[in-house]
Design a protein around this motif. Structure first.
Motif, mmCIF file in Angstrom:
data_model
loop_
_atom_site.group_PDB
_atom_site.id
_atom_site.type_symbol
_atom_site.label_atom_id
_atom_site.label_comp_id
_atom_site.label_asym_id
_atom_site.label_seq_id
_atom_site.Cartn_x
_atom_site.Cartn_y
_atom_site.Cartn_z
ATOM 1 N N LEU A 43 0.833 -1.203 0.000
ATOM 2 C CA LEU A 43 0.000 0.000 0.000
ATOM 3 C C LEU A 43 0.867 1.253 0.000
ATOM 4 N N ALA A 44 1.951 1.240 0.811
ATOM 5 C CA ALA A 44 2.839 2.395 0.871
ATOM 6 C C ALA A 44 3.465 2.646 -0.487
ATOM 7 N N GLY A 45 3.790 1.558 -1.184
ATOM 8 C CA GLY A 45 4.402 1.687 -2.508
ATOM 9 C C GLY A 45 3.467 2.372 -3.477
ATOM 10 N N PHE A 46 2.177 2.186 -3.268
ATOM 11 C CA PHE A 46 1.220 2.747 -4.225
ATOM 12 C C PHE A 46 0.759 4.151 -3.831
ATOM 13 N N TYR A 47 0.445 4.320 -2.552
ATOM 14 C CA TYR A 47 -0.194 5.572 -2.140
ATOM 15 C C TYR A 47 0.793 6.633 -1.651
ATOM 16 N N LEU A 48 1.973 6.230 -1.226
ATOM 17 C CA LEU A 48 2.905 7.195 -0.648
ATOM 18 C C LEU A 48 4.013 7.530 -1.658
ATOM 19 N N PRO A 49 4.721 8.650 -1.423
ATOM 20 C CA PRO A 49 5.778 9.025 -2.351
ATOM 21 C C PRO A 49 6.855 7.943 -2.461
ATOM 22 N N GLU A 50 7.605 8.037 -3.510
ATOM 23 C CA GLU A 50 8.657 7.071 -3.769
ATOM 24 C C GLU A 50 9.615 7.009 -2.576
ATOM 25 N N GLY A 51 10.101 5.830 -2.269
ATOM 26 C CA GLY A 51 11.035 5.686 -1.161
ATOM 27 C C GLY A 51 10.378 5.094 0.069
ATOM 28 N N PHE A 52 9.090 5.344 0.229
ATOM 29 C CA PHE A 52 8.428 4.852 1.424
ATOM 30 C C PHE A 52 8.229 3.339 1.403
ATOM 31 N N LYS A 53 8.138 2.784 0.188
ATOM 32 C CA LYS A 53 7.925 1.347 0.086
ATOM 33 C C LYS A 53 9.056 0.586 0.788
ATOM 34 N N ILE A 110 11.062 1.514 3.165
ATOM 35 C CA ILE A 110 11.251 1.646 4.606
ATOM 36 C C ILE A 110 9.956 1.442 5.391
ATOM 37 N N ALA A 111 8.872 1.133 4.676
ATOM 38 C CA ALA A 111 7.588 0.948 5.362
ATOM 39 C C ALA A 111 7.699 -0.093 6.468
ATOM 40 N N ALA A 112 8.381 -1.204 6.154
ATOM 41 C CA ALA A 112 8.497 -2.283 7.132
ATOM 42 C C ALA A 112 9.168 -1.783 8.408
ATOM 43 N N TYR A 113 10.176 -0.929 8.230
ATOM 44 C CA TYR A 113 10.940 -0.478 9.391
ATOM 45 C C TYR A 113 10.168 0.547 10.201
ATOM 46 N N ILE A 114 9.385 1.353 9.502
ATOM 47 C CA ILE A 114 8.553 2.304 10.239
ATOM 48 C C ILE A 114 7.515 1.537 11.067
ATOM 49 N N VAL A 115 6.919 0.526 10.441
ATOM 50 C CA VAL A 115 5.925 -0.274 11.164
ATOM 51 C C VAL A 115 6.538 -0.884 12.419
ATOM 52 N N VAL A 116 7.757 -1.405 12.266
ATOM 53 C CA VAL A 116 8.356 -2.093 13.422
ATOM 54 C C VAL A 116 8.707 -1.091 14.518
ATOM 55 N N LEU A 117 9.130 0.106 14.143
ATOM 56 C CA LEU A 117 9.456 1.101 15.171
ATOM 57 C C LEU A 117 8.204 1.533 15.917
ATOM 58 N N VAL A 118 7.129 1.707 15.175
ATOM 59 C CA VAL A 118 5.866 2.061 15.817
ATOM 60 C C VAL A 118 5.454 0.956 16.784
ATOM 61 N N MET A 119 5.594 -0.271 16.305
ATOM 62 C CA MET A 119 5.223 -1.422 17.136
ATOM 63 C C MET A 119 6.052 -1.460 18.418
ATOM 64 N N LEU A 120 7.351 -1.225 18.267
ATOM 65 C CA LEU A 120 8.215 -1.275 19.453
ATOM 66 C C LEU A 120 7.867 -0.166 20.437
ATOM 67 N N ALA A 121 7.403 0.966 19.898
ATOM 68 C CA ALA A 121 7.046 2.069 20.777
ATOM 69 C C ALA A 121 5.722 1.786 21.484
ATOM 70 N N VAL A 122 4.795 1.149 20.760
ATOM 71 C CA VAL A 122 3.458 0.964 21.311
ATOM 72 C C VAL A 122 3.365 -0.317 22.131
ATOM 73 N N LYS A 123 3.861 -1.392 21.549
ATOM 74 C CA LYS A 123 3.701 -2.695 22.203
ATOM 75 C C LYS A 123 4.978 -3.501 21.944
ATOM 76 N N PRO A 124 5.994 -3.281 22.781
ATOM 77 C CA PRO A 124 7.313 -3.857 22.498
ATOM 78 C C PRO A 124 7.305 -5.379 22.365
ATOM 79 N N ASN A 125 6.338 -6.030 22.953
ATOM 80 C CA ASN A 125 6.368 -7.482 22.879
ATOM 81 C C ASN A 125 5.634 -8.038 21.659
ATOM 82 N N GLY A 126 5.201 -7.144 20.790
ATOM 83 C CA GLY A 126 4.549 -7.623 19.587
ATOM 84 C C GLY A 126 3.119 -8.040 19.843
ATOM 85 N N LEU A 127 2.448 -8.449 18.764
ATOM 86 C CA LEU A 127 1.031 -8.768 18.880
ATOM 87 C C LEU A 127 0.779 -9.985 19.736
#
Lengths: 282, 358, 298
Positions: free
Chosen positions: C260-270, C272-289
């Motif tokens: 989705l990031a590759g399609f809807y967001l500017p170039e480059g986000f595709k 690093i999307a995975a890494y942004i998701v993981v950082l958000v996850m670590l900030a919100v719920k460090p132990n994962g789902l």
């Protein structure tokens, strides 16, 4: 005289388990206060509540009249509360001397940029630290191990080093979590002498969790017995040992007039596992 | 065997413990200072790389070796240092200022990257730093107005206090100066409360905080210092290479820095320096060996990773204390001769002490 | 809306790949508490083995597929025996470094093998260029998926069911679970911990190889294809390291977000999307789902 530390209706819950339930006590300056009870009674949990590793779900702890239950562990340490751990938590890959010097950490006045340049002020405090630490080394007779790595030391010595690290803080209150566990008879004797000296010579108040009733009755001014997170009895060692609720908790029976817990439970040196089973890790 | 009789606590605070050390380190410094006069230019150039890698390695050592926090994104700090230096130089800042500012920017990035370290540990932290590394790498490639993007960025010639640094010889002295500075700084840190707090955090967080150590503050300090040192290395690297592009600061670069530490020996400053020297020497040996190997092997781009992979695996399996550990063993062997036992340095085995509970 | 679903569908297929590699990480993490940084490279080896099986040996695709999995199973076991067993009981960092070394070694050596080399290869598959349409009427208005993607999803589902059965209902699976809970206790109960670890490495390698073989028709087979494994880390973390269903769910999340990031967001986000998701996850719920929350006891 005001109490040095008070626990006021302390409770803590882990999931559905009430590890400590509405426990209150007062510790007076310059006394040795022992917590006893079967495994899983919540003794170490109370230590963790005092030193800030756990937050109480109800109640609070005061130290020198101030509430401390909302403080972080390092802030509590800075107030002058030192502790040792049941399973020895030393800095393994450092020398005994370095371990003891970490104990002086609270008393540093320099920031990292001064340390980076090793300014005269840093040098001066280092020398002061060293003198204090050498006093502790002398007190605990650790001279021989000063420059040894902790990782290679025998268990008994580590236990002493941990006590030394706590003493290096020059605390007002010392929490000893099973100081004799894992020690042989002789080492336990030494530990007893040291605790007496800590009280009399250094004027430090001690709260101790201990299974070895011999040691407890020898050094304690007062003993607090608890079981399953609740208070059973409070008084001198002999009063508590003959208290019916304590006897019942240890023997698990409902019969009257069981013998009190023997001064040295099975297992002798290592404190021995009193009946009750389960893990002490709470 | 040397016996030291100590009569004063100050003796333990000295950087050099005895006269022999002063002599040998003095001799080493003299030899390093004389190197540009004795060695051909090509080797001087390689020595520069050794120094730069050693600086970066020491930076990472502060974090990994002394504080016990993993970073898989250290190339990001190199990149921050390098690009800040390039940008400021092109805007006419004098070298001393721009270098200091580069270290500052890298250090500030370090604080941000270190934020997850306040909540997570071990593998989770490794992955967080890895993620930051990738994000910085991508950011550098996209911020074309500042960094020149994938097309790269050139650096002008360097001048320090009006003195043009136009030869490798001169640049070598500059780099050596910074290496010595960084080594002294980190040694100072290690003999003072800050360094001890780092080590305490590495060995037991629980008891570190019970000793009054503010975990958050010291972890952040470690990240900032480590990143700032890497930033200095990055800035120097920028001047050595004189052309920056994002593919110089990839994940693999971060991994290589870690490999340098493991090969050199984790947990000592020597380790970082030995590792850096070894790394450059092996690279040169591979270049030399290419002509001697059959083309099917020698001409493949895979030769270098193969050799490095092999060396890394061999070190972890057979010399886990790294080159520095090997040196300690050899020294001890001669000191104790003929009483050296084989098991003297044996690792302690623990039957899976669970990391999950740390 | 259809376009969105279309993107989600291909994101799911991509996510299955991440999920499978993450599964490889998690299996090893559960058993030995270390991360295998060579996981992506094991995947790459699987791809190359499939290539040799179909092209050089002339096996039918599915036979080559099975053969590659089998070879990788034994390769993983051999790897554990030779490289990792001597490190049993060492800190996680040590093991991580050795797997990084193994990854370098694998990437380097592959380029020296004749026929493999540094080129990119196409893995011929019988289901190339076929299209499946779901929903809608006939060819119009429905969700269109390439057969490669459908196969990825189907095989992943099959594999997950197989692994589930293995863990829940076989002696060996239960032994594995026991080992991952407490090595020492398992050892005392007579479970051959070392052999179990060896098997875990084997299975993990085979699962990765499976990912490689499924990915090969979509991209290509080449020496550096293993770097995709770096996006499987975030997948494993998002799911909660140590949770098998979590790995798959994490993979799917990363796959879909990335697409989705590759399609809807500017170039480059595709990228690093995975890494942004993981950082958000670590900030919100460090132990994962699905992660377990344990703290050290003192």
């Amino acid at each position: 005289m005001k109490p040095l530390l008070t626990a006021n209706h302390l409770s803590v819950q882990f999931g559905g388990l009430k590890a400590v339930n509405n426990v209150s006590f007062e510790v007076w300056p310059n006394e040795v206060f022992s917590l006893i009870g079967p495994n899983g009674a919540g003794k170490t949990t109370i230590f963790n509540l005092i030193s800030g590793l756990y937050r109480p779900s109800a109640g609070f702890v005061t130290f020198e009249g101030e509430k401390i239950s909302h403080l972080a562990p390092y802030e509590i340490a800075r107030l002058g509360i030192a502790r040792t751990f049941q399973n020895i938590e030393l800095f393994e890959h450092a020398t005994v001397l370095q371990n003891l010097l970490v104990g002086r950490h609270c008393h540093r006045h320099t920031g990292w940029w001064q340390d980076l340049l090793f300014t005269p002020r840093v040098r001066q405090t280092e020398l002061q630290f060293r003198r204090t630490v050498e006093e502790v080394i002398e007190f605990l007779e650790l001279q021989h191990y000063r420059d040894s790595m902790v990782a290679g030391l025998p268990y008994g010595v580590r236990k002493v080093v941990e006590l030394g690290r706590a003493l290096a803080m020059r605390p007002k209150l010392l929490l000893l979590d099973e100081p004799s566990s894992g020690l042989n008879v002789e080492e336990t004797e030494d530990m007893g002498f040291w605790i007496e000296d800590i009280k009399h010579d250094l004027g430090i108040t001690v709260i101790m969790v201990e299974h070895d009733m011999g040691l407890v009755s020898r050094v304690s001014d007062r003993v607090f017995a608890l079981n399953q997170g609740e208070e059973l009895a409070l008084g001198t060692a002999s009063e508590v040992q003959s208290h019916p609720a304590v006897i019942e908790a240890y023997l698990g029976g409902t019969e009257d007039d069981g013998p009190p817990p023997s001064p040295r439970p099975a297992g002798g040196g290592d404190g021995g596992p009193p009946p009750g089973g389960g893990s002490e890790h709470v | 065997m040397r016996f030291l009789f100590k009569t004063d606590y100050r003796q333990d605070l000295r950087l050099f413990k005895h006269g022999g050390q002063v002599f040998w380190y003095g001799a080493l410094l003299l030899a390093l200072a004389a190197a540009p006069w004795l060695l051909p230019d090509y080797w001087v150039s390689q020595l520069i790389f050794v120094c730069i890698y050693a600086i970066a390695g020491i930076g990472l050592m502060v974090l990994v070796g002394f504080t016990g926090q993993v970073s898989l994104g250290h190339a990001a700090f190199l990149a921050m240092g390098a690009y800040t230096e390039a940008y400021l130089q092109s805007h006419g800042w004098p070298f001393v200022l721009s270098l200091a500012f580069s270290a500052l920017v890298a250090g500030a990035t370090g604080i941000i990257v270190g934020l997850p370290a306040l909540r997570v540990k071990g593998m989770y932290l490794a992955i967080a730093t890895l993620a930051f590394g990738f994000i910085v790498e991508e950011g550098v490639a996209r911020a074309e107005s500042l960094t020149g993007g994938n097309a790269g960025k050139m650096l002008g010639s360097l001048e320090v206090f009006g003195l043009p640094i136009d030869s490798d010889q001169r640049f070598y002295y500059l780099v050596l100066f910074f290496l010595v500075l960084v080594v002294l700084g980190v040694m100072n840190l290690l003999r003072s409360p800050t360094g001890r707090a780092f080590v305490a955090i590495r060995d037991s967080e629980i008891s570190a905080q019970s000793m009054g150590i503010n975990l958050a503050r010291y972890k952040t300090t470690a990240f900032a210092l480590s990143a700032a040192i890497a930033g200095i290395a990055g800035a120097l690297y920028a001047h050595k290479i004189r052309f920056l592009s994002p593919d110089q600061f990839t994940f693999l670069q971060s991994i290589e820095l870690l490999m340098i530490l493991v090969i050199g020996g984790v947990g000592s400053i020597y380790g970082a320096i030995f590792g850096a020297a070894f790394w450059i020497v092996v690279q040169q040996l591979i270049v030399l060996a290419k002509d001697w190997l059959p083309p099917a092997i020698g001409q493949q781009t895979g030769l270098q990773p193969t050799v490095f992979g092999l060396i890394l695996v061999a070190f972890v399996l057979f010399e886990p204390m790294g080159l520095y550990g090997r040196w300690l063993k050899i020294r001890t062997f001669f000191q104790l001769f003929p009483f050296y036992r084989k098991g003297l340095f044996r690792r302690q085995k623990s039957y899976m002490k669970s990391e999950r509970l740390k | 809306m259809l376009q969105f679903l279309q993107l989600v569908a291909s994101g799911i297929a991509q996510g299955c790949i991440y999920g499978l590699i993450a599964l490889g990480f998690v299996l090893i993490y559960k058993a030995t508490e270390t991360i295998n940084f060579a996981q992506g490279d094991l995947m790459m080896l699987g791809g190359f083995l499939g290539l040799t099986g179909t092209l050089a040996l002339g096996l039918p695709f599915w036979a080559a597929f099975a053969a590659a999995l089998l070879v990788m199973l034994f390769f993983g076991m051999a790897l554990e025996r030779v490289v990792l067993r001597p490190l049993l009981g060492q800190p996680a960092f040590t093991v991580v470094m050795v797997t990084i070394g193994v990854g370098y070694l694998a990437r380097g050596l592959v380029t020296m093998i004749p026929e493999w080399g540094t080129d990119t290869h196409v893995l011929p598959v019988p289901y190339k260029d076929q299209i499946v349409s779901l929903g809608g009427n006939g060819t119009e208005g429905g969700l269109i998926m390439s057969m490669e993607h459908v196969v990825v999803i189907a095989v992943t589902a099959l594999l997950i069911v197989a692994l589930y059965l293995l863990f829940k209902h076989t002696r060996i699976g239960i032994a594995m679970q026991a080992t991952s809970q407490n090595q020492l206790a398992a050892f005392y109960m007579g479970i051959p911990v070392r052999r179990i670890n060896m098997l875990v490495w084997g299975i993990s390698a085979a699962v990765s190889a499976c990912a490689g073989l499924l990915l090969a028709p979509i991209t290509f087979v080449h020496a550096n294809m293993g770097f995709i494994g770096l996006k499987a880390f975030p997948a494993a973390v998002v799911g909660g390291f140590g949770s098998i269903p979590g790995a798959l769910v994490g993979g799917l999340i990363i796959g879909v977000v990335e697409t989705l990031a590759g399609f809807y967001l500017p170039e480059g986000f595709k990228d690093i999307a995975a890494y942004i998701v993981v950082l958000v996850m670590l900030a919100v719920k460090p132990n994962g789902l699905f992660g377990e929350n344990l703290r050290k006891k003192v």
